[in-house]
Design a protein around this motif. Sequence first.
Motif, PDB file in Angstrom:
ATOM      1  N   ALA A 239       0.832  -1.204   0.000  1.00 26.33           N
ATOM      2  CA  ALA A 239       0.000   0.000   0.000  1.00 26.33           C
ATOM      3  C   ALA A 239       0.867   1.256   0.000  1.00 26.33           C
ATOM      4  O   ALA A 239       0.570   2.229  -0.699  1.00 26.33           O
ATOM      5  N   ARG A 240       1.969   1.263   0.774  1.00 25.00           N
ATOM      6  CA  ARG A 240       2.884   2.417   0.787  1.00 25.00           C
ATOM      7  C   ARG A 240       3.494   2.618  -0.587  1.00 25.00           C
ATOM      8  O   ARG A 240       3.589   3.748  -1.069  1.00 25.00           O
ATOM      9  N   GLU A 241       3.923   1.531  -1.216  1.00 26.39           N
ATOM     10  CA  GLU A 241       4.514   1.640  -2.551  1.00 26.39           C
ATOM     11  C   GLU A 241       3.498   2.158  -3.561  1.00 26.39           C
ATOM     12  O   GLU A 241       3.833   2.944  -4.438  1.00 26.39           O
ATOM     13  N   ARG A 242       2.255   1.704  -3.440  1.00 26.06           N
ATOM     14  CA  ARG A 242       1.210   2.121  -4.369  1.00 26.06           C
ATOM     15  C   ARG A 242       0.904   3.615  -4.214  1.00 26.06           C
ATOM     16  O   ARG A 242       0.594   4.297  -5.173  1.00 26.06           O
ATOM     17  N   ASN A 243       1.003   4.144  -2.986  1.00 25.89           N
ATOM     18  CA  ASN A 243       0.694   5.548  -2.732  1.00 25.89           C
ATOM     19  C   ASN A 243       1.890   6.471  -2.917  1.00 25.89           C
ATOM     20  O   ASN A 243       1.765   7.673  -2.742  1.00 25.89           O
ATOM     21  N   SER A 244       3.052   5.931  -3.250  1.00 25.84           N
ATOM     22  CA  SER A 244       4.245   6.744  -3.434  1.00 25.84           C
ATOM     23  C   SER A 244       4.163   7.525  -4.734  1.00 25.84           C
ATOM     24  O   SER A 244       3.485   7.132  -5.678  1.00 25.84           O
ATOM     25  N   GLN A 245       4.864   8.641  -4.745  1.00 23.48           N
ATOM     26  CA  GLN A 245       4.937   9.462  -5.958  1.00 23.48           C
ATOM     27  C   GLN A 245       6.266   9.206  -6.654  1.00 23.48           C
ATOM     28  O   GLN A 245       7.270   8.937  -6.016  1.00 23.48           O
ATOM     29  N   GLY A 246       6.260   9.375  -7.971  1.00 17.53           N
ATOM     30  CA  GLY A 246       7.485   9.241  -8.745  1.00 17.53           C
ATOM     31  C   GLY A 246       7.627   7.846  -9.307  1.00 17.53           C
ATOM     32  O   GLY A 246       6.749   6.998  -9.196  1.00 17.53           O
ATOM     33  N   GLY A 247       8.781   7.609  -9.887  1.00 17.19           N
ATOM     34  CA  GLY A 247       9.028   6.308 -10.503  1.00 17.19           C
ATOM     35  C   GLY A 247       8.227   6.177 -11.787  1.00 17.19           C
ATOM     36  O   GLY A 247       7.109   6.654 -11.889  1.00 17.19           O
ATOM     37  N   LEU A 248       8.810   5.581 -12.760  1.00 16.75           N
ATOM     38  CA  LEU A 248       8.140   5.377 -14.036  1.00 16.75           C
ATOM     39  C   LEU A 248       8.187   3.891 -14.340  1.00 16.75           C
ATOM     40  O   LEU A 248       9.267   3.338 -14.557  1.00 16.75           O
ATOM     41  N   PHE A 249       7.051   3.233 -14.279  1.00 14.36           N
ATOM     42  CA  PHE A 249       6.952   1.799 -14.518  1.00 14.36           C
ATOM     43  C   PHE A 249       7.892   1.022 -13.589  1.00 14.36           C
ATOM     44  O   PHE A 249       8.539   0.074 -13.996  1.00 14.36           O
TER      45      PHE A 249
END
Length: 93
Positions: free
Chosen positions: A62-72
């Motif tokens: 859930a934390r990873e899903r709500n994080s901003q940034g990263g492309l694919f």
Amino acid sequence: MGRTAALIFSIFLIANSFAQEAVIEATTAGGEKVRLLPSGRWEYVDPAKAEPQKKAREAEVARERNSQGGLFGIGRTIPPGDKDYNRGSLGRR
């Protein structure tokens, strides 16, 4: 000979990819039964001991899903609560 080598190499790659998908059951030095997952993680076989791990893994996802940034899945991601989260444009003052 070139075709034979390519065929053997292809069979090796296919067999290796199937082997990486398998879940391995193991026993720790302390006698606990665990599952070694293809992702590199492990979990207890006993459901009572596995439940806290499952909750922690779900919270991490859930934390990873709500994080901003990263492309694919590539690049830096900023988790909620970080000082850089939702900063907006640095050009605005």
